[in-house]
Design a protein around this motif. Structure first.
Motif, mmCIF file in Angstrom:
data_model
loop_
_atom_site.group_PDB
_atom_site.id
_atom_site.type_symbol
_atom_site.label_atom_id
_atom_site.label_comp_id
_atom_site.label_asym_id
_atom_site.label_seq_id
_atom_site.Cartn_x
_atom_site.Cartn_y
_atom_site.Cartn_z
ATOM 1 N N ILE A 197 0.762 -1.364 -0.412
ATOM 2 C CA ILE A 197 -0.269 0.261 0.079
ATOM 3 C C ILE A 197 0.880 1.434 -0.485
ATOM 4 O O ILE A 197 1.481 0.783 0.686
ATOM 5 C CB ILE A 197 -1.296 0.126 1.720
ATOM 6 N N TYR A 198 1.288 2.056 -1.224
ATOM 7 C CA TYR A 198 1.358 2.977 -1.221
ATOM 8 C C TYR A 198 0.774 4.726 -0.657
ATOM 9 O O TYR A 198 -0.564 4.565 -1.189
ATOM 10 C CB TYR A 198 1.869 3.395 -2.486
ATOM 11 N N ASP A 199 0.962 6.051 -0.421
ATOM 12 C CA ASP A 199 0.120 6.993 0.108
ATOM 13 C C ASP A 199 0.456 7.332 -1.974
ATOM 14 O O ASP A 199 1.164 7.401 -3.053
ATOM 15 C CB ASP A 199 1.454 8.009 -0.090
ATOM 16 N N ASP A 200 -0.802 7.496 -2.596
ATOM 17 C CA ASP A 200 -1.184 8.359 -3.593
ATOM 18 C C ASP A 200 -1.523 9.886 -3.547
ATOM 19 O O ASP A 200 -2.927 9.857 -4.775
ATOM 20 C CB ASP A 200 -2.185 6.928 -4.467
ATOM 21 N N GLY A 201 -0.508 10.924 -2.715
ATOM 22 C CA GLY A 201 -1.380 11.896 -3.129
ATOM 23 C C GLY A 201 -2.129 12.017 -1.480
ATOM 24 O O GLY A 201 -2.082 11.265 -0.494
ATOM 25 N N PRO A 202 -2.588 13.320 -1.248
ATOM 26 C CA PRO A 202 -3.157 13.375 0.655
ATOM 27 C C PRO A 202 -4.755 12.971 1.002
ATOM 28 O O PRO A 202 -5.054 12.585 1.417
ATOM 29 C CB PRO A 202 -3.501 15.512 0.670
ATOM 30 N N ASP A 203 -5.426 12.289 -0.688
ATOM 31 C CA ASP A 203 -6.448 11.833 -0.669
ATOM 32 C C ASP A 203 -6.703 10.558 -1.045
ATOM 33 O O ASP A 203 -7.894 10.210 -0.887
ATOM 34 C CB ASP A 203 -7.404 13.318 -1.704
ATOM 35 N N VAL A 215 -13.420 1.778 -2.222
ATOM 36 C CA VAL A 215 -12.620 1.543 -3.612
ATOM 37 C C VAL A 215 -13.117 2.314 -4.672
ATOM 38 O O VAL A 215 -14.119 2.758 -4.540
ATOM 39 C CB VAL A 215 -12.318 0.025 -4.007
ATOM 40 N N GLU A 216 -11.979 2.961 -4.883
ATOM 41 C CA GLU A 216 -13.003 4.032 -5.713
ATOM 42 C C GLU A 216 -12.317 3.838 -7.543
ATOM 43 O O GLU A 216 -13.803 4.189 -8.613
ATOM 44 C CB GLU A 216 -11.582 5.649 -6.415
ATOM 45 N N SER A 217 -11.338 2.818 -7.670
ATOM 46 C CA SER A 217 -11.083 2.558 -9.255
ATOM 47 C C SER A 217 -9.810 1.747 -9.102
ATOM 48 O O SER A 217 -9.499 2.089 -8.190
ATOM 49 C CB SER A 217 -11.096 3.709 -10.162
ATOM 50 N N GLY A 218 -9.325 1.398 -10.225
ATOM 51 C CA GLY A 218 -8.184 0.772 -9.773
ATOM 52 C C GLY A 218 -7.922 -0.383 -11.578
ATOM 53 O O GLY A 218 -8.605 0.103 -12.534
ATOM 54 N N GLU A 219 -7.532 -1.364 -11.456
ATOM 55 C CA GLU A 219 -7.120 -2.523 -12.844
ATOM 56 C C GLU A 219 -6.775 -3.440 -12.415
ATOM 57 O O GLU A 219 -6.887 -3.398 -11.013
ATOM 58 C CB GLU A 219 -5.930 -2.234 -13.275
ATOM 59 N N HIS A 278 -7.080 1.892 -6.175
ATOM 60 C CA HIS A 278 -7.158 2.872 -5.652
ATOM 61 C C HIS A 278 -8.096 3.536 -4.348
ATOM 62 O O HIS A 278 -9.353 3.494 -4.454
ATOM 63 C CB HIS A 278 -7.258 4.239 -6.669
ATOM 64 N N VAL A 279 -7.614 3.920 -3.390
ATOM 65 C CA VAL A 279 -9.039 3.741 -2.448
ATOM 66 C C VAL A 279 -8.447 5.131 -1.072
ATOM 67 O O VAL A 279 -7.354 5.814 -1.109
ATOM 68 C CB VAL A 279 -8.016 2.733 -1.740
ATOM 69 N N ASN A 280 -9.417 5.318 -0.613
ATOM 70 C CA ASN A 280 -9.392 5.665 0.577
ATOM 71 C C ASN A 280 -10.362 5.936 1.399
ATOM 72 O O ASN A 280 -10.930 4.933 1.943
ATOM 73 C CB ASN A 280 -10.006 7.344 -0.580
ATOM 74 N N TYR A 281 -10.265 6.157 2.880
ATOM 75 C CA TYR A 281 -10.685 6.483 3.807
ATOM 76 C C TYR A 281 -11.290 7.348 4.806
ATOM 77 O O TYR A 281 -10.281 8.658 4.555
ATOM 78 C CB TYR A 281 -10.219 5.577 5.529
ATOM 79 N N LYS A 282 -12.915 7.737 4.020
ATOM 80 C CA LYS A 282 -13.563 9.048 4.322
ATOM 81 C C LYS A 282 -12.771 10.711 4.022
ATOM 82 O O LYS A 282 -12.629 10.790 4.225
ATOM 83 C CB LYS A 282 -13.488 9.714 5.787
ATOM 84 N N ILE A 324 -4.047 6.102 6.855
ATOM 85 C CA ILE A 324 -3.075 6.231 8.118
ATOM 86 C C ILE A 324 -2.519 4.759 7.738
ATOM 87 O O ILE A 324 -3.185 3.964 7.353
ATOM 88 C CB ILE A 324 -3.834 7.113 9.097
ATOM 89 N N LYS A 325 -0.486 4.928 8.092
ATOM 90 C CA LYS A 325 -0.170 3.341 9.024
ATOM 91 C C LYS A 325 -0.746 2.496 9.488
ATOM 92 O O LYS A 325 -1.103 1.206 8.638
ATOM 93 C CB LYS A 325 1.586 3.664 8.960
#
Length: 288
Positions: free
Chosen positions: A202-208, A237-241, A254-258, A263-264
């Motif tokens: 899992i990598y950071d892909d920007g702040p969002d 899960v926003e999008s992906g391949e 591409h994932v996000n939490y709220k 966070i780690k």
């Protein structure tokens, strides 16, 4: 991102036989979007016991050794690795599917017909050649909305339908695909150890948002299972391949939490949950 397909009757059963989760269902309001309202750290991996069930015997026909699409092959030929890629990132208006099997694929008219029987429209089709072979690419949308496919179960139905057609029209692919063992003319000779094959990062892909990368042994229902495991801990899960490369499955989501990057501690929760269920897919609650 490409694939070879089977007859209409077989394919129509692919989606209708693809059953929902036994206990919970995934939100279908956006491309894998979900909100369970639970604290992800407390939720951990205890809520992902539900598994998909598939009636694959009605969906994937036993491959015939004589069913060859648009050509022939010799037993002495080196069989290429079949690849099926489902891409939700490159086109904002359509789901892009790419199918590669060396230079053996034809016009894939059966593939396009099969996609239409899943309630989809093929809005664009391209073919290009490079050193790895012929790449057949389709841009597809839902016939009912004219928009890209945002339902994980339908995306998995697309993937399995394509693989079933590869097995039907190119039985030599059987030994190169995980589903060849049950539904092909020849089982894979070198099977993957799921414990060794599974890799999660899992990598950071920007702040969002963050980028979740998963590599593991392929199996039916895997795409839906991955999304369910992640969304069960309230990660969207926003999008992906999702790539199928022979016996391997590779996913990038591409994932996000709220609306923020993970966070780690939450990254660790997601990774641990995925490792547990991917490495021990048959573990039942009653085992403990």
């Amino acid at each position: 991102m490409a694939v070879a397909m089977a007859s209409c009757g077989c394919t129509l059963g692919a989606y209708t036989k693809l059953t929902a989760f036994e206990k919970q269902s995934i939100s279908k309001t956006s491309f894998f979007g979900c909100s369970s309202g639970l604290d992800p750290v407390k939720h951990l991996c205890t809520s992902t016991k539900s598994r998909l069930s598939y009636s694959l015997s009605t969906m994937i026909p036993k491959a015939s050794a004589t069913a060859i699409e648009d050509g022939s092959y010799q037993d002495t030929d080196v069989v290429p690795t079949p690849k099926v890629i489902i891409d939700q990132d490159s086109d904002p208006n359509a789901t892009v599917v790419e199918i590669t099997f060396g230079d053996r694929l034809g016009a894939l008219l059966d593939t396009m017909s099969a996609l239409k029987n899943l309630g989809l429209n093929v809005v664009k089709a391209n073919v290009h050649l490079d050193s790895s072979g012929k790449h057949n690419t389709f841009s597809i949308t839902k016939a009912s909305t004219g928009r890209k496919v945002d339902d994980p179960e339908l995306l998995e139905a697309i993937r399995l339908t394509i693989i079933s057609n590869l097995l039907e029209f190119h039985p030599e692919s059987s030994a190169q695909l995980a589903m060849g063992e049950a539904f092909g003319v020849e089982a894979p000779k070198n099977k993957l150890d799921v414990d060794i094959a599974t890799r999660i990062q899992i990598y950071d892909d920007g702040p969002d948002r963050s980028l979740l990368s998963v590599e593991t042994a392929d199996r039916p229902g895997l795409l839906v299972d991955l999304v369910k495991i992640v969304t069960d801990i309230n990660v969207a899960v926003e999008s992906g391949e999702f790539d199928t490369e022979g016996l391997l499955a590779k996913a990038k989501f591409h994932v996000n939490y709220k609306g923020k990057a993970l966070i780690k501690p939450l990254q660790q929760v997601v990774a641990n949950s995925l490792r547990y269920f991917l490495r021990r897919p048959s573990t039942e609650e009653s085992s403990f």
